[in-house]
Scaffold this motif. Structure first.
Motif, PDB file in Angstrom:
ATOM      1  N   PHE A  28       0.830  -1.196   0.000  1.00 44.33           N
ATOM      2  CA  PHE A  28       0.000   0.000   0.000  1.00 44.33           C
ATOM      3  C   PHE A  28       0.871   1.254   0.000  1.00 44.33           C
ATOM      4  O   PHE A  28       2.064   1.214   0.290  1.00 44.33           O
ATOM      5  CB  PHE A  28      -0.909   0.010   1.247  1.00 44.33           C
ATOM      6  N   THR A  29       0.240   2.376  -0.336  1.00 43.14           N
ATOM      7  CA  THR A  29       0.914   3.674  -0.276  1.00 43.14           C
ATOM      8  C   THR A  29       0.636   4.325   1.070  1.00 43.14           C
ATOM      9  O   THR A  29      -0.203   3.854   1.849  1.00 43.14           O
ATOM     10  CB  THR A  29       0.432   4.603  -1.401  1.00 43.14           C
ATOM     11  N   VAL A  30       1.304   5.412   1.316  1.00 42.88           N
ATOM     12  CA  VAL A  30       1.179   6.082   2.610  1.00 42.88           C
ATOM     13  C   VAL A  30      -0.237   6.605   2.850  1.00 42.88           C
ATOM     14  O   VAL A  30      -0.692   6.698   3.994  1.00 42.88           O
ATOM     15  CB  VAL A  30       2.213   7.233   2.709  1.00 42.88           C
ATOM     16  N   GLN A  31      -0.964   6.937   1.783  1.00 46.24           N
ATOM     17  CA  GLN A  31      -2.332   7.425   1.929  1.00 46.24           C
ATOM     18  C   GLN A  31      -3.312   6.321   2.310  1.00 46.24           C
ATOM     19  O   GLN A  31      -4.425   6.597   2.753  1.00 46.24           O
ATOM     20  CB  GLN A  31      -2.818   8.095   0.642  1.00 46.24           C
ATOM     21  N   GLN A  32      -2.905   5.059   2.160  1.00 44.34           N
ATOM     22  CA  GLN A  32      -3.813   3.938   2.374  1.00 44.34           C
ATOM     23  C   GLN A  32      -3.655   3.258   3.736  1.00 44.34           C
ATOM     24  O   GLN A  32      -4.379   2.311   4.017  1.00 44.34           O
ATOM     25  CB  GLN A  32      -3.604   2.889   1.269  1.00 44.34           C
ATOM     26  N   VAL A  33      -2.733   3.721   4.544  1.00 41.52           N
ATOM     27  CA  VAL A  33      -2.529   3.107   5.860  1.00 41.52           C
ATOM     28  C   VAL A  33      -2.726   4.165   6.941  1.00 41.52           C
ATOM     29  O   VAL A  33      -2.546   5.370   6.689  1.00 41.52           O
ATOM     30  CB  VAL A  33      -1.120   2.486   5.982  1.00 41.52           C
ATOM     31  N   PRO A  34      -3.104   3.757   8.160  1.00 43.03           N
ATOM     32  CA  PRO A  34      -3.300   4.719   9.249  1.00 43.03           C
ATOM     33  C   PRO A  34      -2.023   5.498   9.560  1.00 43.03           C
ATOM     34  O   PRO A  34      -0.910   5.029   9.310  1.00 43.03           O
ATOM     35  CB  PRO A  34      -3.693   3.829  10.439  1.00 43.03           C
ATOM     36  N   LYS A  35      -2.193   6.654  10.123  1.00 36.81           N
ATOM     37  CA  LYS A  35      -1.075   7.556  10.354  1.00 36.81           C
ATOM     38  C   LYS A  35      -0.013   6.961  11.272  1.00 36.81           C
ATOM     39  O   LYS A  35       1.175   7.254  11.139  1.00 36.81           O
ATOM     40  CB  LYS A  35      -1.589   8.872  10.951  1.00 36.81           C
ATOM     41  N   VAL A  36      -0.438   6.114  12.201  1.00 36.85           N
ATOM     42  CA  VAL A  36       0.509   5.533  13.145  1.00 36.85           C
ATOM     43  C   VAL A  36       1.556   4.671  12.444  1.00 36.85           C
ATOM     44  O   VAL A  36       2.645   4.455  12.973  1.00 36.85           O
ATOM     45  CB  VAL A  36      -0.240   4.713  14.225  1.00 36.85           C
ATOM     46  N   TYR A  46       4.207  -0.024   1.890  1.00 36.93           N
ATOM     47  CA  TYR A  46       3.659  -0.346   3.206  1.00 36.93           C
ATOM     48  C   TYR A  46       2.874  -1.655   3.153  1.00 36.93           C
ATOM     49  O   TYR A  46       2.178  -1.937   2.182  1.00 36.93           O
ATOM     50  CB  TYR A  46       2.733   0.774   3.690  1.00 36.93           C
ATOM     51  N   ARG A  47       2.961  -2.439   4.215  1.00 38.04           N
ATOM     52  CA  ARG A  47       2.177  -3.665   4.329  1.00 38.04           C
ATOM     53  C   ARG A  47       0.802  -3.353   4.935  1.00 38.04           C
ATOM     54  O   ARG A  47       0.592  -2.271   5.491  1.00 38.04           O
ATOM     55  CB  ARG A  47       2.919  -4.676   5.198  1.00 38.04           C
ATOM     56  N   HIS A  48      -0.089  -4.319   4.852  1.00 35.11           N
ATOM     57  CA  HIS A  48      -1.436  -4.130   5.403  1.00 35.11           C
ATOM     58  C   HIS A  48      -1.342  -3.899   6.912  1.00 35.11           C
ATOM     59  O   HIS A  48      -0.626  -4.621   7.616  1.00 35.11           O
ATOM     60  CB  HIS A  48      -2.306  -5.348   5.109  1.00 35.11           C
ATOM     61  N   PRO A  49      -2.051  -2.897   7.432  1.00 32.68           N
ATOM     62  CA  PRO A  49      -1.940  -2.567   8.863  1.00 32.68           C
ATOM     63  C   PRO A  49      -2.559  -3.594   9.800  1.00 32.68           C
ATOM     64  O   PRO A  49      -2.421  -3.458  11.016  1.00 32.68           O
ATOM     65  CB  PRO A  49      -2.664  -1.222   8.968  1.00 32.68           C
ATOM     66  N   CYS A  50      -3.244  -4.588   9.251  1.00 32.60           N
ATOM     67  CA  CYS A  50      -3.794  -5.678  10.067  1.00 32.60           C
ATOM     68  C   CYS A  50      -3.343  -7.015   9.483  1.00 32.60           C
ATOM     69  O   CYS A  50      -4.143  -7.935   9.282  1.00 32.60           O
ATOM     70  CB  CYS A  50      -5.310  -5.600  10.144  1.00 32.60           C
ATOM     71  N   SER A  51      -2.074  -7.125   9.199  1.00 31.98           N
ATOM     72  CA  SER A  51      -1.527  -8.334   8.589  1.00 31.98           C
ATOM     73  C   SER A  51      -1.578  -9.500   9.573  1.00 31.98           C
ATOM     74  O   SER A  51      -1.479  -9.318  10.792  1.00 31.98           O
ATOM     75  CB  SER A  51      -0.078  -8.104   8.166  1.00 31.98           C
ATOM     76  N   SER A  52      -1.700 -10.692   9.016  1.00 31.49           N
ATOM     77  CA  SER A  52      -1.591 -11.885   9.838  1.00 31.49           C
ATOM     78  C   SER A  52      -0.114 -12.188  10.080  1.00 31.49           C
ATOM     79  O   SER A  52       0.769 -11.657   9.393  1.00 31.49           O
ATOM     80  CB  SER A  52      -2.258 -13.068   9.145  1.00 31.49           C
ATOM     81  N   ALA A  53       0.159 -13.070  11.040  1.00 37.81           N
ATOM     82  CA  ALA A  53       1.543 -13.467  11.289  1.00 37.81           C
ATOM     83  C   ALA A  53       2.145 -14.117  10.044  1.00 37.81           C
ATOM     84  O   ALA A  53       3.324 -13.905   9.727  1.00 37.81           O
ATOM     85  CB  ALA A  53       1.605 -14.419  12.480  1.00 37.81           C
ATOM     86  N   ARG A  54       1.335 -14.890   9.325  1.00 32.99           N
ATOM     87  CA  ARG A  54       1.792 -15.520   8.087  1.00 32.99           C
ATOM     88  C   ARG A  54       2.179 -14.481   7.053  1.00 32.99           C
ATOM     89  O   ARG A  54       3.224 -14.598   6.399  1.00 32.99           O
ATOM     90  CB  ARG A  54       0.689 -16.431   7.540  1.00 32.99           C
ATOM     91  N   ASP A  55       1.356 -13.448   6.891  1.00 38.82           N
ATOM     92  CA  ASP A  55       1.670 -12.386   5.934  1.00 38.82           C
ATOM     93  C   ASP A  55       2.951 -11.655   6.325  1.00 38.82           C
ATOM     94  O   ASP A  55       3.749 -11.276   5.459  1.00 38.82           O
ATOM     95  CB  ASP A  55       0.510 -11.395   5.849  1.00 38.82           C
ATOM     96  N   CYS A  56       3.127 -11.449   7.621  1.00 38.04           N
ATOM     97  CA  CYS A  56       4.343 -10.772   8.082  1.00 38.04           C
ATOM     98  C   CYS A  56       5.579 -11.589   7.730  1.00 38.04           C
ATOM     99  O   CYS A  56       6.592 -11.038   7.289  1.00 38.04           O
ATOM    100  CB  CYS A  56       4.274 -10.546   9.592  1.00 38.04           C
ATOM    101  N   ILE A  57       5.497 -12.901   7.910  1.00 39.00           N
ATOM    102  CA  ILE A  57       6.636 -13.762   7.598  1.00 39.00           C
ATOM    103  C   ILE A  57       6.865 -13.828   6.086  1.00 39.00           C
ATOM    104  O   ILE A  57       8.008 -13.778   5.614  1.00 39.00           O
ATOM    105  CB  ILE A  57       6.414 -15.165   8.185  1.00 39.00           C
ATOM    106  N   LEU A  58       5.784 -13.907   5.311  1.00 40.65           N
ATOM    107  CA  LEU A  58       5.927 -13.908   3.849  1.00 40.65           C
ATOM    108  C   LEU A  58       6.554 -12.616   3.349  1.00 40.65           C
ATOM    109  O   LEU A  58       7.290 -12.611   2.350  1.00 40.65           O
ATOM    110  CB  LEU A  58       4.569 -14.114   3.190  1.00 40.65           C
ATOM    111  N   SER A  59       6.282 -11.511   4.026  1.00 42.87           N
ATOM    112  CA  SER A  59       6.824 -10.220   3.590  1.00 42.87           C
ATOM    113  C   SER A  59       8.341 -10.159   3.721  1.00 42.87           C
ATOM    114  O   SER A  59       8.972  -9.262   3.157  1.00 42.87           O
ATOM    115  CB  SER A  59       6.180  -9.078   4.378  1.00 42.87           C
ATOM    116  N   LEU A  60       8.926 -11.116   4.467  1.00 41.25           N
ATOM    117  CA  LEU A  60      10.383 -11.186   4.539  1.00 41.25           C
ATOM    118  C   LEU A  60      10.990 -11.455   3.176  1.00 41.25           C
ATOM    119  O   LEU A  60      12.138 -11.093   2.914  1.00 41.25           O
ATOM    120  CB  LEU A  60      10.816 -12.292   5.508  1.00 41.25           C
TER     121      LEU A  60
END
Length: 365
Positions: A28-36, A46-60
């Protein structure tokens, strides 16, 4: 023929299953994720702000604006672990008290990059997860600061400061500074638990209302213990002259890691080079990646300098310096870890108690 059709169907189903498992998460772009989740001057990746643990590991294994942040700390962890195991397996650490400060320092060198890589990996699971991940990251950095103080007290302190009042209370003050550092760094994200935020509302004391103040507090939280811990080293390599000074081959390596430490702080504070060209350094070359690389190289030079000091000064320090004790090394480190975990627990408690997703909704507004 009858067997080939089911076999072909099985292969197609297996291929589809494997493709779905290997499907990388959307970015995602900066406009598509929460400010935090925003990073200064980082526009995309940017990755999805509510990613699963699996998605976080795949993003490696996917190029995001965090990928190199993760790997630049995860890979060096194994090098530092190798150094730690070498000392444990080769040296007589159980009976040689002179090696205990080195063990504490090497352990802290393993902990801080591992905690950082985990924080960057799993910080997009939720808003609360992001804060808690970096609470642990700050605690690990504080522990590394104490590891540096313990080893400086044992091997680096200049000859004329050995056995002085400052030397005797130096580690105790470093333990206090470490706990304060953890608390201030956590405070810089959200403020005080149950005062600036609780399970019903998150007012975002610094990150939303006063981002510059939060950044300043965080920089100060790590600059102060670093400067205190390095008082003996700075005096030794920059100010000391004449008798009582410690001049040996390790001093050159101390210069290297000191220069890299200041470069690391500069990159962290200025957000260069991405501030000069937002969007150009989203994936490669932004300040946090350079900050990680400089920090790791600086730690490597610091380790080499300490090992050299330990070897060259062992006989003199064993005779003239204060005795190295379990309570002043491993005990102090364990006490610091317990206190820092307590601080992290207090700051995380309000977020963990949240019975609803109100905090998540508040972050997106």
């Amino acid at each position: 023929m009858l067997l080939r059709q089911p076999l072909a169907a099985f292969r197609r189903a297996t291929s589809l299953t494997m493709l779905s498992l290997l499907k990388l998460p959307r970015l995602f772009t900066v406009q598509q994720v929460p400010k935090v989740f925003h990073e200064d001057s980082i526009v995309a990746g940017y990755r999805h702000p509510c990613s699963s643990a699996r998605d976080c590991i795949l993003s490696l294994f996917q190029l995001t604006n965090e990928t190199l942040n993760i790997w630049t700390h995860f890979l060096p962890t194994w090098y530092f672990l190798y150094k730690l195991l070498t000392v444990v397996l080769i040296g007589d650490v159980w009976h040689d008290a002179f090696t205990w400060p080195l063990l504490v320092f090497l352990l802290s060198c393993c902990v801080y990059p591992l905690a950082s890589s985990c924080a960057h990996t799993f910080s997009t699971m939720s808003t609360r997860a992001r804060h808690i991940c970096f609470f642990f990251d700050y605690g690990a950095l504080s522990f590394y600061s104490l590891g540096s103080a313990i080893i400086y007290s044992a091997y680096v302190v200049p000859d004329e400061w050995v056995n002085t009042t400052f030397h005797r209370y130096y580690v105790s003050l470093a333990v206090f500074n470490t706990v304060v550092c953890t608390a201030l760094a956590c405070y810089s994200r959200l403020g005080l638990p149950f005062v600036h935020y609780n399970h019903d509302t998150i007012k975002r004391f610094s990150e939303y209302q006063s981002p510059k103040l939060g950044k300043t507090i965080r920089i100060g939280a790590f600059a102060y213990p670093y400067l205190f811990d390095n008082i003996p080293l700075f005096y030794r390599i920059f100010m000391c002259s004449g008798d009582g000074c410690t001049v040996n081959d390790a001093n050159v390596l101390h210069y290297y890691h000191t220069a890299l430490a200041f470069l690391t702080a500069f990159l962290f504070a200025t957000h260069l080079p991405e501030r000069l060209a937002p969007g150009r350094f989203d994936y490669f070359g932004h300040s946090h990646q350079l900050f990680h690389v400089c920090g790791i190289i600086g730690t490597h030079f610091q380790m080499q300098a300490i090992e050299m000091d330990m070897k060259l000064r062992r006989q003199w320090l064993s005779t003239h310096s204060v005795p190295i004790t379990f309570s002043g090394t491993v005990g102090a480190a364990a006490f610091c870890v317990v206190l820092s975990l307590g601080v992290i627990y207090i700051f995380s408690l309000a977020l963990l108690r949240s019975p609803t997703q109100k905090s998540e909704k508040g972050a997106k507004q």
